[in-house]
Scaffold this motif. Structure first.
Motif, PDB file in Angstrom:
ATOM      1  N   VAL A  74     -12.744  30.951   2.815  1.00  0.00           N
ATOM      2  CA  VAL A  74     -12.047  31.252   1.456  1.00  0.00           C
ATOM      3  C   VAL A  74     -11.877  29.871   0.972  1.00  0.00           C
ATOM      4  N   VAL A  75     -12.111  29.753  -0.331  1.00  0.00           N
ATOM      5  CA  VAL A  75     -12.124  28.479  -1.225  1.00  0.00           C
ATOM      6  C   VAL A  75     -10.925  28.666  -2.094  1.00  0.00           C
ATOM      7  N   GLY A  76      -9.920  27.575  -2.217  1.00  0.00           N
ATOM      8  CA  GLY A  76      -8.916  27.672  -3.089  1.00  0.00           C
ATOM      9  C   GLY A  76      -7.668  28.127  -2.750  1.00  0.00           C
ATOM     10  N   VAL A  77      -7.403  28.240  -1.583  1.00  0.00           N
ATOM     11  CA  VAL A  77      -6.260  29.003  -0.709  1.00  0.00           C
ATOM     12  C   VAL A  77      -5.211  28.015  -1.059  1.00  0.00           C
ATOM     13  N   HIS A  78      -4.990  26.768  -0.986  1.00  0.00           N
ATOM     14  CA  HIS A  78      -3.786  25.775  -1.110  1.00  0.00           C
ATOM     15  C   HIS A  78      -4.263  24.518  -1.851  1.00  0.00           C
ATOM     16  N   GLY A  79      -4.780  24.843  -2.838  1.00  0.00           N
ATOM     17  CA  GLY A  79      -5.355  23.633  -3.648  1.00  0.00           C
ATOM     18  C   GLY A  79      -6.344  24.157  -4.670  1.00  0.00           C
ATOM     19  N   PRO A  80      -7.087  23.256  -5.431  1.00  0.00           N
ATOM     20  CA  PRO A  80      -8.029  23.564  -6.513  1.00  0.00           C
ATOM     21  C   PRO A  80      -9.135  24.325  -6.044  1.00  0.00           C
TER      22      PRO A  80
ATOM     23  N   VAL B 212       0.889  -1.319   0.176  1.00  0.00           N
ATOM     24  CA  VAL B 212      -0.079  -0.093  -0.224  1.00  0.00           C
ATOM     25  C   VAL B 212       0.905   1.370   0.008  1.00  0.00           C
ATOM     26  N   PRO B 213       0.613   2.426  -0.869  1.00  0.00           N
ATOM     27  CA  PRO B 213       1.583   3.508  -0.813  1.00  0.00           C
ATOM     28  C   PRO B 213       1.612   3.945   0.325  1.00  0.00           C
ATOM     29  N   SER B 214       2.756   4.631   0.659  1.00  0.00           N
ATOM     30  CA  SER B 214       2.819   5.582   2.023  1.00  0.00           C
ATOM     31  C   SER B 214       2.176   6.708   1.821  1.00  0.00           C
ATOM     32  N   CYS B 215       1.756   7.372   0.774  1.00  0.00           N
ATOM     33  CA  CYS B 215       0.991   8.578   0.722  1.00  0.00           C
ATOM     34  C   CYS B 215      -0.616   8.240   0.181  1.00  0.00           C
ATOM     35  N   ILE B 216      -1.425   8.455   1.146  1.00  0.00           N
ATOM     36  CA  ILE B 216      -2.600   8.310   0.986  1.00  0.00           C
ATOM     37  C   ILE B 216      -3.372   9.620   1.305  1.00  0.00           C
ATOM     38  N   ASN B 217      -4.247  10.112   0.201  1.00  0.00           N
ATOM     39  CA  ASN B 217      -4.858  11.333   0.221  1.00  0.00           C
ATOM     40  C   ASN B 217      -6.162  11.283   0.346  1.00  0.00           C
ATOM     41  N   PHE B 218      -6.773  11.909   1.164  1.00  0.00           N
ATOM     42  CA  PHE B 218      -8.215  12.053   1.816  1.00  0.00           C
ATOM     43  C   PHE B 218      -8.848  13.499   1.451  1.00  0.00           C
ATOM     44  N   ILE B 219      -9.254  13.631   0.209  1.00  0.00           N
ATOM     45  CA  ILE B 219      -9.660  14.814  -0.286  1.00  0.00           C
ATOM     46  C   ILE B 219     -11.222  15.180  -0.127  1.00  0.00           C
ATOM     47  N   SER B 220     -11.407  16.086   0.744  1.00  0.00           N
ATOM     48  CA  SER B 220     -13.209  16.433   0.811  1.00  0.00           C
ATOM     49  C   SER B 220     -13.282  17.824   0.214  1.00  0.00           C
ATOM     50  N   GLY B 221     -13.433  17.674  -1.148  1.00  0.00           N
ATOM     51  CA  GLY B 221     -13.483  18.869  -1.946  1.00  0.00           C
ATOM     52  C   GLY B 221     -12.405  19.851  -2.129  1.00  0.00           C
ATOM     53  N   PRO B 222     -12.890  21.220  -2.909  1.00  0.00           N
ATOM     54  CA  PRO B 222     -11.970  22.032  -3.073  1.00  0.00           C
ATOM     55  C   PRO B 222     -11.247  22.469  -1.723  1.00  0.00           C
ATOM     56  N   SER B 223     -10.029  23.034  -1.903  1.00  0.00           N
ATOM     57  CA  SER B 223      -9.264  23.696  -0.519  1.00  0.00           C
ATOM     58  C   SER B 223     -10.193  24.577   0.051  1.00  0.00           C
ATOM     59  N   ASN B 224     -10.248  24.561   1.347  1.00  0.00           N
ATOM     60  CA  ASN B 224     -11.204  25.435   2.185  1.00  0.00           C
ATOM     61  C   ASN B 224     -10.202  26.140   3.303  1.00  0.00           C
TER      62      ASN B 224
END
Length: 239
Positions: free
Chosen positions: A222-228, A201-213
């Protein structure tokens, strides 16, 4: 250089004394809990009901959620790319791209319309990151999605660059309906199961909950500060 543990036995013995144990245990038994509420939330929901929960949650996390049949997936992805202003597009190198019928879209249809598409290529190394930084849209595929929180689980490895999901301004995540689970509990159980079965299993597993907030400053969202800034989940009805 290999690290070494100093005074390990003395440390363990001291802990055992504090716990009033007569001797240091040779093994640790996994406790059997009388109550496991973490497994009960949404436990009896069908895949259709979990999808409804996911759709409602997406509204709260500023994420567009589309549902499509596999036969219509190419058109759904194409329309989303167009609504986001076209390319450049960067996508994972994944066998599911061909299985889902997207090879023609990425290799022929979009290039004919002058939309640049780059498929992550481990051979070119960090050049992939530069291309992700310049891309307008990043396309990834969720391993699982948590209905309760609207969280997509992305596994990173040499063909799945993690920057694809957060450097482009917009993000499209493909979600097989069959992989929607109630919450984090089920995702963790599945990951542990894979490890016990010997899967790497990869050591990097990302849990993404929508655009960055972020609401760190005076609780102003504020939406989109450090990501999509924009994100679309495309749920594929594969059942």
């Amino acid at each position: 250089m290999t690290g070494q543990i100093q005074n390990r036995q003395a440390f363990i013995e001291k802990i055992s004394q504090k716990l009033k144990r007569s001797e240091v245990p040779s093994a640790i038994e996994r406790p059997q809990w009388a109550y496991t509420p973490q497994y009960n939330v949404l436990r009896d929901k069908t895949q259709d009901e979990l999808l409804e929960v996911l759709q409602k949650q997406c509204k709260l996390i500023n994420t567009t959620c589309k549902v499509t049949q596999l036969a219509d997936l190419q058109e759904a992805v194409y329309e989303t790319i167009q609504s986001y202003g076209g390319g450049p597009v960067i996508a994972w190198q994944d066998e599911r791209v061909q299985q889902y019928g997207l090879s023609e879209l990425f290799n022929e249809r979009l290039p004919k319309e002058q939309v640049t598409v780059h498929i992550w290529d481990p051979v070119i190394g960090r050049e992939n990151i530069s291309l992700a930084e310049k891309a307008n849209i990043g396309i990834t595929i969720a391993e699982q999605t948590l209905a309760e929180s609207g969280t997509a689980v992305l596994l990173s490895h040499k063909n799945h660059g993690r920057t694809v999901s957060f450097l482009p301004e917009k993000s499209i995540i493909l979600i097989p309906k069959s992989t929607i689970v109630p919450r984090m509990t089920q995702a963790a159980v599945e990951i542990r199961k894979r490890i016990l079965q010997g899967e790497k299993v990869p050591s990097c597993i990302n849990f993404i909950s929508g655009p960055s907030n972020s609401a760190d400053i005076e609780m102003i969202l504020v939406v989109g500060v450090h990501g999509p800034m924009c994100m679309t989940y495309i749920v594929i009805d594969d059942l």
